[in-house]
Design a protein around this motif. Sequence first.
Motif, PDB file in Angstrom:
ATOM      1  N   ALA A   5      -2.317  11.515   1.767  1.00 37.48           N
ATOM      2  CA  ALA A   5      -2.531  10.085   1.525  1.00 37.48           C
ATOM      3  C   ALA A   5      -1.309   9.289   1.951  1.00 37.48           C
ATOM      4  CB  ALA A   5      -2.846   9.849   0.051  1.00 37.48           C
ATOM      5  N   ARG A   8      -1.336   8.963   5.702  1.00 36.98           N
ATOM      6  CA  ARG A   8      -2.318   7.971   6.163  1.00 36.98           C
ATOM      7  C   ARG A   8      -1.801   6.551   5.934  1.00 36.98           C
ATOM      8  NH1 ARG A   8      -6.118  11.585   3.809  1.00 36.98           N
ATOM      9  NH2 ARG A   8      -6.147  10.298   1.917  1.00 36.98           N
ATOM     10  N   ARG A   9      -1.232   6.324   4.775  1.00 34.49           N
ATOM     11  CA  ARG A   9      -0.713   4.980   4.491  1.00 34.49           C
ATOM     12  C   ARG A   9       0.474   4.652   5.389  1.00 34.49           C
ATOM     13  NH1 ARG A   9      -0.223   3.884  -1.878  1.00 34.49           N
ATOM     14  NH2 ARG A   9       0.428   1.886  -0.997  1.00 34.49           N
ATOM     15  N   THR A  10       1.285   5.660   5.675  1.00 33.54           N
ATOM     16  CA  THR A  10       2.428   5.441   6.557  1.00 33.54           C
ATOM     17  C   THR A  10       1.970   5.052   7.958  1.00 33.54           C
ATOM     18  OG1 THR A  10       3.793   7.015   5.303  1.00 33.54           O
ATOM     19  CG2 THR A  10       4.489   6.487   7.553  1.00 33.54           C
ATOM     20  N   TRP A  12      -0.875   3.738   8.737  1.00 37.98           N
ATOM     21  CA  TRP A  12      -1.504   2.412   8.657  1.00 37.98           C
ATOM     22  C   TRP A  12      -0.448   1.313   8.656  1.00 37.98           C
ATOM     23  CZ3 TRP A  12      -4.951  -0.928   9.531  1.00 37.98           C
ATOM     24  CH2 TRP A  12      -5.073  -2.095   8.786  1.00 37.98           C
ATOM     25  N   HIS A  13       0.611   1.504   7.877  1.00 33.07           N
ATOM     26  CA  HIS A  13       1.681   0.509   7.823  1.00 33.07           C
ATOM     27  C   HIS A  13       2.345   0.356   9.192  1.00 33.07           C
ATOM     28  CE1 HIS A  13       1.185  -0.277   3.683  1.00 33.07           C
ATOM     29  NE2 HIS A  13       1.808   0.789   3.196  1.00 33.07           N
ATOM     30  N   TYR A 179       7.195   2.591   2.152  1.00 34.00           N
ATOM     31  CA  TYR A 179       6.097   1.770   1.652  1.00 34.00           C
ATOM     32  C   TYR A 179       4.819   2.588   1.503  1.00 34.00           C
ATOM     33  CZ  TYR A 179       9.149  -2.176   2.798  1.00 34.00           C
ATOM     34  OH  TYR A 179      10.201  -3.065   2.865  1.00 34.00           O
ATOM     35  N   GLY A 180       4.688   3.640   2.314  1.00 33.43           N
ATOM     36  CA  GLY A 180       3.539   4.524   2.151  1.00 33.43           C
ATOM     37  C   GLY A 180       3.571   5.252   0.832  1.00 33.43           C
ATOM     38  N   GLY A 183       4.250   1.677  -1.943  1.00 32.72           N
ATOM     39  CA  GLY A 183       3.532   0.414  -1.819  1.00 32.72           C
ATOM     40  C   GLY A 183       4.439  -0.685  -1.282  1.00 32.72           C
TER      41      GLY A 183
END
Length: 251
Positions: A5, A8-10, A12-13, A179-180, A183
């Motif tokens: 997760a 994926r967030r990394t 996306w950022h 941030y991944g 937040g």
Amino acid sequence: MSSAAVRRRTLWHRAWGSCAALLGITTTLLAGVVLLGVVPELIDEERAFAAASVCPASAGASEDCLRDVTATVVSTVVKDEPKHEEFSLRLRGSREVSDEIDMGADGPLLKDLRPGDVVTVTLWRDYRVAVAKDGRSQETADTPVGEPQFATAVGSVLSAAGAFTAYAGGRVVVRARRYGERGLPRLLVVHGKAAFGAMLCALPALIVGDLAGVPLQLALWLALLPALWWYVRRRELRGGGRHAAPALQDR
């Protein structure tokens, strides 16, 4: 949060941050073109219009002097409603005047014009600056007056929007992994509020510019920015209590 997760967030950022940074840089460059290229040209044009004189009768038509042509009224539109205002005049005549003219107001002449009336239109370069009939004249909204101030306001708004977008996007790209995991920080929201406020500050600066010129307009807008940042930061600190100070720091 699982490592998958976080990855994926990394990603996306990094993706949206790169797009935002590119958009911000483009917007900032566009703001520079407006403020450093377009505005000086509009100022020169406004000054040339203010210094323009009537074309001599013995001379040919010149773009930099005021010349008169006759035209016939085709129709008028006078709408003065709370949600919609329109004051326009459509003429038939030479190519320079055979179009709709924004008159800016219903008087002193527009409201009394009727189809078939013969009027005199004063031209300067490609502007239709005034319409006259039987000794009565009305200035139109089709003049270079005020255009430098409006362009300066547009450039100011683009500067604020571009600077924030480039800053936010670049920061997210650089700290995408952090941030991944944790937040996005509250700090980006605070800076976004300040950028939006900076865009709004272009409005009072525009009002001053209409009265005192572009240099004072820019000076006022720049002077408002530190006060705006102080207000946004103080409001954030007061609203968040003891948790506000850490929220104003990047995590």
